[in-house]
Write an enzyme that holds these catalytic residues in place. Sequence first.
Site, short mmCIF file in Angstrom:
data_model
loop_
_atom_site.label_atom_id
_atom_site.label_comp_id
_atom_site.label_asym_id
_atom_site.label_seq_id
_atom_site.Cartn_x
_atom_site.Cartn_y
_atom_site.Cartn_z
N GLU A 32 -5.23 1.61 2.54
CA GLU A 32 -5.10 0.43 3.40
C GLU A 32 -5.29 0.80 4.86
O GLU A 32 -5.88 0.03 5.64
CB GLU A 32 -3.72 -0.20 3.20
CG GLU A 32 -3.53 -1.56 3.87
CD GLU A 32 -3.00 -1.47 5.30
OE1 GLU A 32 -2.96 -2.51 5.98
OE2 GLU A 32 -2.64 -0.36 5.73
N GLU A 33 -4.79 1.97 5.25
CA GLU A 33 -4.80 2.36 6.66
C GLU A 33 -6.20 2.69 7.18
O GLU A 33 -6.38 2.87 8.38
CB GLU A 33 -3.88 3.57 6.87
CG GLU A 33 -2.39 3.29 6.62
CD GLU A 33 -1.76 2.40 7.67
OE1 GLU A 33 -2.47 1.97 8.60
OE2 GLU A 33 -0.55 2.13 7.57
N ASP A 60 5.92 2.14 7.00
CA ASP A 60 4.62 1.49 6.83
C ASP A 60 3.82 2.31 5.80
O ASP A 60 3.23 3.31 6.15
CB ASP A 60 3.90 1.43 8.17
CG ASP A 60 2.54 0.77 8.10
OD1 ASP A 60 2.19 0.21 7.04
OD2 ASP A 60 1.81 0.82 9.11
N HIS A 87 0.81 -1.22 0.00
CA HIS A 87 0.00 0.00 0.00
C HIS A 87 0.84 1.26 0.00
O HIS A 87 1.94 1.32 0.56
CB HIS A 87 -1.02 -0.01 1.14
CG HIS A 87 -0.48 0.10 2.53
ND1 HIS A 87 -0.29 1.31 3.15
CD2 HIS A 87 -0.15 -0.84 3.46
CE1 HIS A 87 0.14 1.12 4.39
NE2 HIS A 87 0.25 -0.18 4.60
N HIS A 115 3.70 3.05 13.41
CA HIS A 115 2.79 4.19 13.51
C HIS A 115 3.37 5.32 14.36
O HIS A 115 2.67 5.99 15.11
CB HIS A 115 1.42 3.76 14.02
CG HIS A 115 0.60 3.07 12.96
ND1 HIS A 115 -0.77 3.08 12.95
CD2 HIS A 115 0.96 2.36 11.87
CE1 HIS A 115 -1.22 2.40 11.91
NE2 HIS A 115 -0.17 1.95 11.24
N ASP A 118 3.79 -6.11 3.63
CA ASP A 118 3.55 -5.06 4.62
C ASP A 118 4.58 -5.21 5.73
O ASP A 118 5.26 -6.24 5.84
CB ASP A 118 2.13 -5.16 5.19
CG ASP A 118 1.56 -3.79 5.58
OD1 ASP A 118 2.35 -2.89 5.96
OD2 ASP A 118 0.32 -3.62 5.52
#
Length: 354
Positions: free
Chosen positions: A210-211, A180, A67, A321, A233
């Site tokens: 995606e998130e 990410d 992604h 994150h 990922d």
Amino acid sequence: MTTSPFDLDLLTQLTETSGVPGYEDRIRELVVREFEDSVDRVRTDAMGNVVGTLEGDSDYSVAVAAHMDEIGFMVRNVRGDDGFGFVELDALGGWDARVLKAQRVTIHTEDGDLPGVIGSPPPHTLDEEEREKTPEVEDVAVDVGLPYEEASERISRGDLVTMDQTTERVGETITGKALDDRVCLFAMLEAARRLEAPDVTIHFCATVQEEVGLRGANALGVDVDPDLAIALDVTIANDVPGFEDGEHVTDLGGGAAIKLKDSSVITNPKVHRRLKAVADAEGIDYQLEIMPAGGTDTAGFQNTAGAKPVGAISIPTRYLHTVTETAHVDDIAAAIDLLEAFLATEDGDHEYTL
């Protein structure tokens, strides 16, 4: 110290470029540019997904997905009066507001990018209740250093906000924002560049949103309709002080991670066994990933493409994150090598039906 075996400049460009869910424009341009010399055709769709197709000699097709989007924010309000203006945010993706204090951000306006800071009051000015309060994204205020009148003229509801951070080599690791999933997007682009004349058709899919719920992969599962899907990922690496061995999930430097499960998918056993067999045959370091929480595009393809076999290769990453996400250069290289070797040996004759 390990020497980086890949194009660090491209990885840096991918990680430092902004692209929140639904607004992946800048990253999409880079992906299309990189695909031009490595695939047979490139297309985009109405959601913004990019598919670079490498034609094979058979009708059997494999989708590889990584992604493009990163977690970020959307401006919901500019507040103030006669003094300075402050920007209030709405989250795009899963944020732990505790990591936002004292960070720099970029506000992407129609007239250009504006810098801002998320301030943090001096601790000795807070009472006990304020110090113990769990912060929320809704409590965050971005200081743009401008009078309210000017700030409200230049910044609009719906403007996008991303974290401001450089990508750096730290020892044997790479650290920065948006690893990410830009580090896996990078791995996919590298594998596409290396592959020539595959036996099967390969669709390299750079997905969106995606998130916020695997939305791009869900759409592509229908549009591409592959016979086999492999997602890329990052995954948790809690191999830091404060965690027991069983809580690590993966360890930096242990190799590419072959996913067995996460909270959204249980990968096809025959697919992950073949990934292991390829890694063993090629001498590629790997570890097995059992992730207790979090979902990936793997599930997006399985849920919408019917009863299709799915697998996933993950890159172990610390501090997910946050703006200091950290991956080991050897694990990145192993993920690229494993993906390339798996696709190069896929002939459409492997039996994945259970």
